[in-house]
Design an enzyme around this catalytic site. Structure first.
Site, PDB file in Angstrom:
ATOM      1  N   ASN A   9       0.871  -1.181   0.000  1.00  0.00           N
ATOM      2  CA  ASN A   9       0.000   0.000   0.000  1.00  0.00           C
ATOM      3  C   ASN A   9       0.900   1.221   0.000  1.00  0.00           C
ATOM      4  O   ASN A   9       1.502   1.552   1.022  1.00  0.00           O
ATOM      5  CB  ASN A   9      -0.892  -0.028   1.248  1.00  0.00           C
ATOM      6  N   LYS A  11       0.153   4.265  -0.299  1.00  0.00           N
ATOM      7  CA  LYS A  11      -0.459   5.471   0.292  1.00  0.00           C
ATOM      8  C   LYS A  11      -0.200   6.676  -0.627  1.00  0.00           C
ATOM      9  O   LYS A  11      -0.184   6.518  -1.842  1.00  0.00           O
ATOM     10  CB  LYS A  11       0.046   5.673   1.726  1.00  0.00           C
ATOM     11  N   HIS A  93      -9.401   1.197   4.853  1.00  0.00           N
ATOM     12  CA  HIS A  93      -8.137   1.376   5.588  1.00  0.00           C
ATOM     13  C   HIS A  93      -8.389   2.295   6.787  1.00  0.00           C
ATOM     14  O   HIS A  93      -9.202   3.212   6.712  1.00  0.00           O
ATOM     15  CB  HIS A  93      -7.074   1.978   4.661  1.00  0.00           C
ATOM     16  N   GLU A  95      -6.790   4.686   7.904  1.00  0.00           N
ATOM     17  CA  GLU A  95      -6.592   6.114   7.603  1.00  0.00           C
ATOM     18  C   GLU A  95      -7.836   6.703   6.958  1.00  0.00           C
ATOM     19  O   GLU A  95      -8.191   7.865   7.200  1.00  0.00           O
ATOM     20  CB  GLU A  95      -5.349   6.278   6.710  1.00  0.00           C
ATOM     21  N   GLU A 165      -5.023  -4.952  10.543  1.00  0.00           N
ATOM     22  CA  GLU A 165      -4.001  -3.927  10.788  1.00  0.00           C
ATOM     23  C   GLU A 165      -4.307  -3.205  12.098  1.00  0.00           C
ATOM     24  O   GLU A 165      -5.129  -2.290  12.125  1.00  0.00           O
ATOM     25  CB  GLU A 165      -4.005  -2.895   9.653  1.00  0.00           C
ATOM     26  N   GLY A 171       2.876   2.353  10.809  1.00  0.00           N
ATOM     27  CA  GLY A 171       3.847   3.440  10.658  1.00  0.00           C
ATOM     28  C   GLY A 171       4.565   3.809  11.940  1.00  0.00           C
ATOM     29  O   GLY A 171       5.220   4.838  12.026  1.00  0.00           O
ATOM     30  N   SER A 211       3.771  -2.015  10.258  1.00  0.00           N
ATOM     31  CA  SER A 211       5.224  -2.026  10.422  1.00  0.00           C
ATOM     32  C   SER A 211       5.874  -3.355  10.015  1.00  0.00           C
ATOM     33  O   SER A 211       6.825  -3.810  10.647  1.00  0.00           O
ATOM     34  CB  SER A 211       5.607  -1.652  11.858  1.00  0.00           C
TER      35      SER A 211
HETATM   36  P1  13P Z   1       3.281   0.499   7.614  1.00  0.00           P
HETATM   37  O1  13P Z   1       3.784  -0.791   7.015  1.00  0.00           O
HETATM   38  O2  13P Z   1       3.996   1.704   7.113  1.00  0.00           O
HETATM   39  O3  13P Z   1       3.181   0.404   9.102  1.00  0.00           O
HETATM   40  O4  13P Z   1       1.763   0.667   7.076  1.00  0.00           O
HETATM   41  C1  13P Z   1       0.874  -0.372   7.221  1.00  0.00           C
HETATM   42  C2  13P Z   1      -0.350  -0.049   6.448  1.00  0.00           C
HETATM   43  O5  13P Z   1      -1.112   0.815   6.819  1.00  0.00           O
HETATM   44  C3  13P Z   1      -0.599  -0.797   5.195  1.00  0.00           C
HETATM   45  O6  13P Z   1      -1.880  -0.580   4.743  1.00  0.00           O
END
Ligand code: 13P
Length: 248
Positions: A9, A11, A93, A95, A165, A171, A211
């Protein structure tokens, strides 16, 4: 046997030329991998990546709207995603749930519409740190899973991918332990079994995300319930993402 699926992903990262460069490297490095590999670039890069004519790396989008077309400024339809080669779409997601107030019902409508168009949804679920501390992890993921699958039929469920997740692991460099994630993912599978029966639930692939790095991927992939990973930051580097896919 479920085929493992590792998805990147990206982003809100990468211009068109950066995206093309990254995908070219992955396509060359990962040809022989037994893992299903998906990249989810931003909308603006999908068309250029599709034009590369990839054979190994599959394409996904990071979001989609559930209407066919119309006056929905700024939105992207399933037909538009199909048109640029998307076989997957990330939905719900954390976010998007947090910053754009997406609800379980909204995610459910999108998931059903994606499947109607032959696009496989990667539906994200996961608890916040406060919810985890309050012992609500199972409640949260069960509610989100049931909510997102509300309009899915038994014929469609095997095409759904779930990504567990935990929000506190995204992150942050913090990860769930393999055992912990395996337990939550087992609970998600049990929820799917409750809705669709055990046979169907055994076909659904459930990823861990949060992560994931080259150094910890094996810990997750070696768990019996975990069928892959949804990778954020580390999927932006060809080197790291290649190592993640080649975790063995
Ligand atoms: P990270 O791997 O940067 O923690 O992000 C995970 C994520 O949100 C994947 O959709």
């Amino acid at each position: 046997m479920r085929t493992p699926i590792i998805a990147g992903n990206w982003k809100m990262h990468k211009t068109v030329s950066e995206a093309v460069e990254l995908v070219r490297k992955l396509e060359a490095e990962l040809q022989d991998s037994p893992v299903e590999v998906v990249v989810c670039p931003p909308f603006t890069a999908l068309s250029a990546v599709f034009a590369l004519g990839l054979s190994k790396v599959k394409l996904g989008a990071q979001n989609m709207y559930h209407e066919e077309q119309g006056a929905y400024t700024g939105e992207i339809s399933p037909a538009m995603l199909k048109d640029v080669g998307c076989q997957y779409v990330i939905l719900g997601h954390s976010e998007r749930r947090e910053y754009f107030k997406e609800s379980d019902v909204f995610v459910a409508k999108k998931a059903a519409k994606a499947l109607e168009h032959g696009i496989k949804p990667i539906i994200c679920v996961g608890e916040s740190l406060d919810e985890r501390r309050a012992g609500k992890t199972f409640d949260v993921v069960v509610t989100q899973t049931k909510g997102a699958l509300a309009y899915i039929t038994p014929e469609q469920i095997a095409d759904v991918v779930i990504a567990y997740e935990p929000i506190w692991a995204i992150g942050t460099g913090e990860t769930s332990t393999g055992e912990d994630a395996n337990e939550v993912i087992g609970k998600i599978r049990a929820t799917i079994a409750e809705l669709f029966g055990q046979d169907k639930a055994d076909q659904v692939r459930i990823q861990y995300g949060g992560s994931v790095k080259p150094g910890n991927i094996a810990e997750f992939m070696n768990q019996p319930e975990i069928d892959g990973a949804l990778v954020g930051g580390a999927s932006l580097s060809a080197d790291d993402f290649t190592k993640i896919v080649q975790y063995e």
